[in-house]
Each structure stands twice: as C-alpha cells, then as structure tokens.
Design a protein around this motif. Structure first.
Motif, mmCIF file in Angstrom:
data_model
loop_
_atom_site.group_PDB
_atom_site.id
_atom_site.type_symbol
_atom_site.label_atom_id
_atom_site.label_comp_id
_atom_site.label_asym_id
_atom_site.label_seq_id
_atom_site.Cartn_x
_atom_site.Cartn_y
_atom_site.Cartn_z
ATOM 1 N N ALA A 1 5.164 -6.100 1.777
ATOM 2 C CA ALA A 1 4.356 -4.882 1.799
ATOM 3 C C ALA A 1 3.097 -5.113 0.969
ATOM 4 C CB ALA A 1 5.131 -3.700 1.235
ATOM 5 N N ALA A 2 1.963 -4.676 1.502
ATOM 6 C CA ALA A 2 0.699 -4.706 0.775
ATOM 7 C C ALA A 2 0.369 -3.274 0.383
ATOM 8 C CB ALA A 2 -0.405 -5.289 1.659
ATOM 9 N N LEU A 3 0.308 -3.014 -0.915
ATOM 10 C CA LEU A 3 -0.003 -1.680 -1.425
ATOM 11 C C LEU A 3 -1.385 -1.690 -2.051
ATOM 12 C CD1 LEU A 3 3.267 -2.242 -2.317
ATOM 13 C CD2 LEU A 3 2.982 0.207 -2.587
ATOM 14 N N ASP A 4 -1.993 -0.517 -2.041
ATOM 15 C CA ASP A 4 -3.352 -0.395 -2.521
ATOM 16 C C ASP A 4 -3.539 1.027 -3.032
ATOM 17 O OD1 ASP A 4 -6.324 -0.996 -2.434
ATOM 18 O OD2 ASP A 4 -6.229 0.579 -0.912
ATOM 19 N N CYS A 5 -4.085 1.175 -4.227
ATOM 20 C CA CYS A 5 -4.390 2.508 -4.736
ATOM 21 C C CYS A 5 -5.722 2.456 -5.472
ATOM 22 C CB CYS A 5 -3.284 3.021 -5.665
ATOM 23 S SG CYS A 5 -3.507 4.747 -6.167
ATOM 24 N N TYR A 6 -6.652 3.273 -5.033
ATOM 25 C CA TYR A 6 -7.964 3.384 -5.668
ATOM 26 C C TYR A 6 -8.142 4.818 -6.112
ATOM 27 C CZ TYR A 6 -13.012 3.594 -6.295
ATOM 28 O OH TYR A 6 -14.262 3.791 -6.805
ATOM 29 N N HIS B 1 -8.871 0.244 -9.262
ATOM 30 C CA HIS B 1 -8.286 -0.157 -7.987
ATOM 31 C C HIS B 1 -7.150 -1.135 -8.281
ATOM 32 C CE1 HIS B 1 -9.351 -1.281 -3.557
ATOM 33 N NE2 HIS B 1 -8.043 -1.194 -3.750
ATOM 34 N N VAL B 2 -5.955 -0.803 -7.801
ATOM 35 C CA VAL B 2 -4.805 -1.682 -7.969
ATOM 36 C C VAL B 2 -4.356 -2.151 -6.590
ATOM 37 C CG1 VAL B 2 -2.439 -1.914 -8.811
ATOM 38 C CG2 VAL B 2 -4.064 -0.446 -10.045
ATOM 39 N N ALA B 3 -4.240 -3.451 -6.422
ATOM 40 C CA ALA B 3 -3.700 -4.048 -5.199
ATOM 41 C C ALA B 3 -2.413 -4.761 -5.585
ATOM 42 C CB ALA B 3 -4.694 -5.034 -4.594
ATOM 43 N N MET B 4 -1.368 -4.546 -4.790
ATOM 44 C CA MET B 4 -0.053 -5.127 -5.098
ATOM 45 C C MET B 4 0.543 -5.724 -3.834
ATOM 46 S SD MET B 4 2.538 -5.478 -7.352
ATOM 47 C CE MET B 4 2.171 -4.278 -8.627
ATOM 48 N N ASP B 5 1.004 -6.948 -3.915
ATOM 49 C CA ASP B 5 1.774 -7.578 -2.843
ATOM 50 C C ASP B 5 3.228 -7.597 -3.282
ATOM 51 O OD1 ASP B 5 -0.545 -8.043 -1.472
ATOM 52 O OD2 ASP B 5 -0.487 -10.222 -1.652
ATOM 53 N N ALA B 6 4.102 -7.037 -2.455
ATOM 54 C CA ALA B 6 5.534 -6.968 -2.766
ATOM 55 C C ALA B 6 6.310 -7.768 -1.727
ATOM 56 C CB ALA B 6 6.000 -5.521 -2.783
ATOM 57 N N TRP B 7 7.181 -8.665 -2.198
ATOM 58 C CA TRP B 7 7.973 -9.550 -1.335
ATOM 59 C C TRP B 7 9.458 -9.297 -1.554
ATOM 60 C CZ3 TRP B 7 5.720 -12.651 2.213
ATOM 61 C CH2 TRP B 7 4.356 -12.909 2.075
#
Length: 136
Positions: free
Chosen positions: A79-84, A10-16
């Motif tokens: 943006a909040a990204l999420d990939c599991y 599971h990858v969680a990424m916050d992009a600003w």
C-alpha cells in the motif's frame, strides 16, 4: 514541535506485507482513512473509493487542510499512503501512524517533507519504521 513551513507537511509511506483482503476492501479502507484524518485533527470534506479489476483499490479523502490517500496492490501486499496537510494544526504523521495500526504491515518506509518553502525539503528521509510501530 519541529519547525515546518506555513504551507504544509507531507508524509509518504510505503507499507509491505499487508493482508490481501484488507488491501482489496475499498469500503473498509475508506472508513479507516476518514478515521485517520479525524484523529489527526483534520476536517473531512468528502471521499471517493475505487476498486480495480482484478484487484486493488484507491481511496482519496479530501480534507479542508488538503488530502489523505491510499493506493493498494493486494497481489504484492503493498500500500502507498500519502497525507498532505496545510499549516500547523493538523499532523499528517498521526493519520499515517493510525493507518499503520490498521494495515499491520511487516515493513514500512516513510518520507516526511516540508512543502512550500522553495525546493521540497525532506525533513525525515526514508527509513524502516521500527518494529514496535508496526503491529504484527
């Protein structure tokens, strides 16, 4: 390859610092999210996109291996990204890295977690993504 649980990664990424117009364009984001999933080796089953009033979007792409999603806050450039993904064949970081090339944030922070092995284990803590990975 780093050792992971059979259940998934599971990858969680916050992009600003992302462009307002892109973060508010659910159609374009949906296309790129599907591309990201396919680049990671995942099988896209379906997708849904929603634009919010006065701004913002959510895109969810259902994968045979699980999901990839984005939630945007254009007014904040966030943006909040999420990939599991389940198993070993699909790498969620490939999908997230592809989305970083699309979003071109000025800052991004990630968390990589191993899932399904008891307590959720963070295998890569939150850290700024190196500038070379964030296309400006």
């Amino acid at each position: 390859m780093e050792e992971y649980s059979t259940f998934g990664r599971h990858v969680a990424m916050d992009a600003w610092g992302v462009d307002f117009g892109l973060l508010n364009d659910a159609t374009t984001l949906e296309k790129h999210m599907k591309d990201a999933a396919e680049k990671s080796g995942a099988t896209v089953l379906s997708s849904q996109a929603k634009v919010f009033d006065p701004q913002g979007a959510t895109v969810l792409v259902l994968l045979s291996e699980s999901h990839i999603s984005i939630h945007t806050y254009p007014e904040k450039g966030f943006a909040a990204l999420d990939c599991y993904t389940c198993g070993y064949d699909v790498d969620p970081m490939v999908a997230i890295q592809y989305m970083l090339t699309v979003l071109k944030p000025t800052q991004a922070f990630e968390k990589v977690m191993r899932r399904g092995d008891g307590p959720i284990e963070v295998v890569k803590p939150v850290s700024p993504v190196k500038k070379r990975l964030v296309h400006q």
